[in-house]
Write an enzyme that holds these catalytic residues in place. Structure first.
Site, PDB file in Angstrom:
ATOM      1  N   ASP A   1       2.573  24.255 -43.714  1.00  0.00           N
ATOM      2  CA  ASP A   1       2.799  25.664 -43.388  1.00  0.00           C
ATOM      3  C   ASP A   1       1.930  26.518 -44.304  1.00  0.00           C
ATOM      4  OD1 ASP A   1       4.141  27.955 -42.193  1.00  0.00           O
ATOM      5  OD2 ASP A   1       5.157  28.195 -44.108  1.00  0.00           O
ATOM      6  N   SER A   2       1.806  27.789 -43.950  1.00  0.00           N
ATOM      7  CA  SER A   2       1.043  28.693 -44.803  1.00  0.00           C
ATOM      8  C   SER A   2       1.768  28.960 -46.123  1.00  0.00           C
ATOM      9  CB  SER A   2       0.811  30.013 -44.064  1.00  0.00           C
ATOM     10  OG  SER A   2       2.047  30.545 -43.641  1.00  0.00           O
TER      11      SER A   2
ATOM     12  N   CYS B   1       3.907  25.968 -39.155  1.00  0.00           N
ATOM     13  CA  CYS B   1       3.494  27.370 -39.093  1.00  0.00           C
ATOM     14  C   CYS B   1       3.145  27.753 -37.650  1.00  0.00           C
ATOM     15  CB  CYS B   1       2.271  27.549 -39.986  1.00  0.00           C
ATOM     16  SG  CYS B   1       1.594  29.209 -39.996  1.00  0.00           S
TER      17      CYS B   1
ATOM     18  N   THR C   1       1.574  30.460 -36.621  1.00  0.00           N
ATOM     19  CA  THR C   1       0.213  30.994 -36.524  1.00  0.00           C
ATOM     20  C   THR C   1      -0.797  29.843 -36.506  1.00  0.00           C
ATOM     21  OG1 THR C   1       0.988  32.894 -37.803  1.00  0.00           O
ATOM     22  CG2 THR C   1      -1.381  32.654 -37.542  1.00  0.00           C
TER      23      THR C   1
ATOM     24  N   GLU D   1      10.387  37.062 -47.317  1.00  0.00           N
ATOM     25  CA  GLU D   1       9.931  36.543 -48.614  1.00  0.00           C
ATOM     26  C   GLU D   1      10.630  37.273 -49.758  1.00  0.00           C
ATOM     27  OE1 GLU D   1       6.395  34.957 -49.604  1.00  0.00           O
ATOM     28  OE2 GLU D   1       6.455  33.856 -47.719  1.00  0.00           O
TER      29      GLU D   1
ATOM     30  N   CYS E   1       8.102  32.757 -35.508  1.00  0.00           N
ATOM     31  CA  CYS E   1       7.510  32.754 -36.847  1.00  0.00           C
ATOM     32  C   CYS E   1       8.501  32.066 -37.775  1.00  0.00           C
ATOM     33  CB  CYS E   1       7.263  34.191 -37.310  1.00  0.00           C
ATOM     34  SG  CYS E   1       6.747  34.305 -39.029  1.00  0.00           S
TER      35      CYS E   1
ATOM     36  N   HIS F   1       9.412  32.626 -40.677  1.00  0.00           N
ATOM     37  CA  HIS F   1      10.227  33.473 -41.552  1.00  0.00           C
ATOM     38  C   HIS F   1      11.394  34.152 -40.845  1.00  0.00           C
ATOM     39  CE1 HIS F   1       6.851  32.894 -44.160  1.00  0.00           C
ATOM     40  NE2 HIS F   1       7.325  33.678 -45.094  1.00  0.00           N
TER      41      HIS F   1
HETATM   42  N1  DGL Z   1       4.117  30.728 -41.336  1.00  0.00           N
HETATM   43  C1  DGL Z   1       3.679  31.887 -40.597  1.00  0.00           C
HETATM   44  C2  DGL Z   1       4.066  31.721 -39.123  1.00  0.00           C
HETATM   45  O1  DGL Z   1       4.986  31.016 -38.771  1.00  0.00           O
HETATM   46  C3  DGL Z   1       4.245  33.170 -41.165  1.00  0.00           C
HETATM   47  C4  DGL Z   1       3.667  33.541 -42.510  1.00  0.00           C
HETATM   48  C5  DGL Z   1       2.194  33.860 -42.476  1.00  0.00           C
HETATM   49  O2  DGL Z   1       1.808  34.906 -41.916  1.00  0.00           O
HETATM   50  O3  DGL Z   1       1.440  33.045 -43.011  1.00  0.00           O
HETATM   51  O4  DGL Z   1       3.442  32.316 -38.281  1.00  0.00           O
END
Ligand code: DGL
Length: 277
Positions: free
Chosen positions: A20-21, A83, A85, A163, A194, A196
């Protein structure tokens, strides 16, 4: 019979890589651990490059391949791209770079959860700017249900709120109002597209009202991962208790502190290894 997977040294004994990011993918890791308790997991949060959600698809694909290389180097048997994205932008690049590796993204399972939940076929997708821009949920939902009507909402500020640990309160209500005030009355399902957003699920559900279902992709992704492992005979023995290793590209202290809210259990800083990509 071929040897059952999971014996030491067999491919089934290797960990599942989860990428993940940042810490958000720990919501997906939590679901994976719950449904695959016998598996080991190697989680990489690319906290040094977070957020991915505001970056171009090309940049996200490049970062994702780098992160996956770090996990493959450590010997994973499958990769879950937790993630949204990265799932939206990088799956083709990852599959091209690692043709033998099972790669599971979260978009298709999320789309499936939405289609299962929706009666009207009117679905809203809340996601990052990048996920919305690429239209991956739109395509995935229409592939399952061609008559669906999908509304996408880029809700990037939810990432910062989650966050920060702000799941409730005035600021959350104000942002939720801004993003969700004008949803079409016929929409009956809202997808949290997403990593989060599950932390804000209660506030989002309250705003969209009890007649609408709020779904996310964590559980369906865990099911998809389980099916892929099963079909490739890569399941580890369910009789053992799996281990989790955590890697981060920025401060282990912040990863542990912020990440525990996403994982839903304590993370000790000493259990987070800092790596460079
Ligand atoms: N992990 C990202 C997502 O699920 C969200 C956080 C980011 O923008 O990196 O899209």
């Amino acid at each position: 019979m071929p040897p059952r997977t999971g014996a030491p040294g067999s491919p089934g004994a290797s960990p599942i890589g989860v990428f993940d990011s940042g810490v958000g993918g720990l919501t997906v890791l939590r679901a994976l651990i719950a449904s695959l308790p016998g598996e080991d997991f190697l989680y990489l949060g690319d906290t040094a490059r977070l957020p991915y959600g505001t970056k171009s698809a090309q940049t996200v694909a490049r970062y994702s391949v780098r992160a996956a290389e770090a996990l493959v180097k450590r010997g994973i048997k499958a990769l879950v791209v937790a993630c949204n994205t990265a799932s939206a932008s990088a799956l083709p690049a990852l599959r091209e770079r690692f043709p033998e590796l099972p790669v599971i993204g979260v978009i298709e399972p999320g789309a499936r959860a939405a289609c299962d939940a929706s009666q009207s076929g009117r679905i809203a997708v809340l996601a990052t700017e990048g996920t919305v821009r690429g239209g991956a949920y739109l395509d995935a939902i229409l592939a399952i249900r061609p008559d669906a009507h999908v509304t996408q909402v880029a809700a990037q500020i939810f990432v910062a709120l989650a966050e920060e640990g702000w799941s409730e309160g005035e600021a959350v209500d104000a942002v939720t109002e801004r993003y969700l005030a004008h949803l079409d009355a016929r929409i009956d399902t809202v997808v949290l597209g997403c990593t989060h957003f599950p932390l804000l699920a209660a506030a989002i559900a309250r705003r969209v009202g009890p007649s609408r279902q709020v779904v996310d992709s964590a559980a369906t992704t865990a099911r998809a991962a389980s099916e892929v492992l099963e079909s490739r005979q890569l399941r580890n023995s369910p009789l053992r208790t799996g281990e989790v290793r955590l890697l981060a590209t920025d401060s282990p202290e912040r990863f542990a502190r912020v990440g525990q809210r996403f994982l839903g259990s304590a993370i000790a800083e000493r259990n987070v290894e800092a790596i460079d990509l």
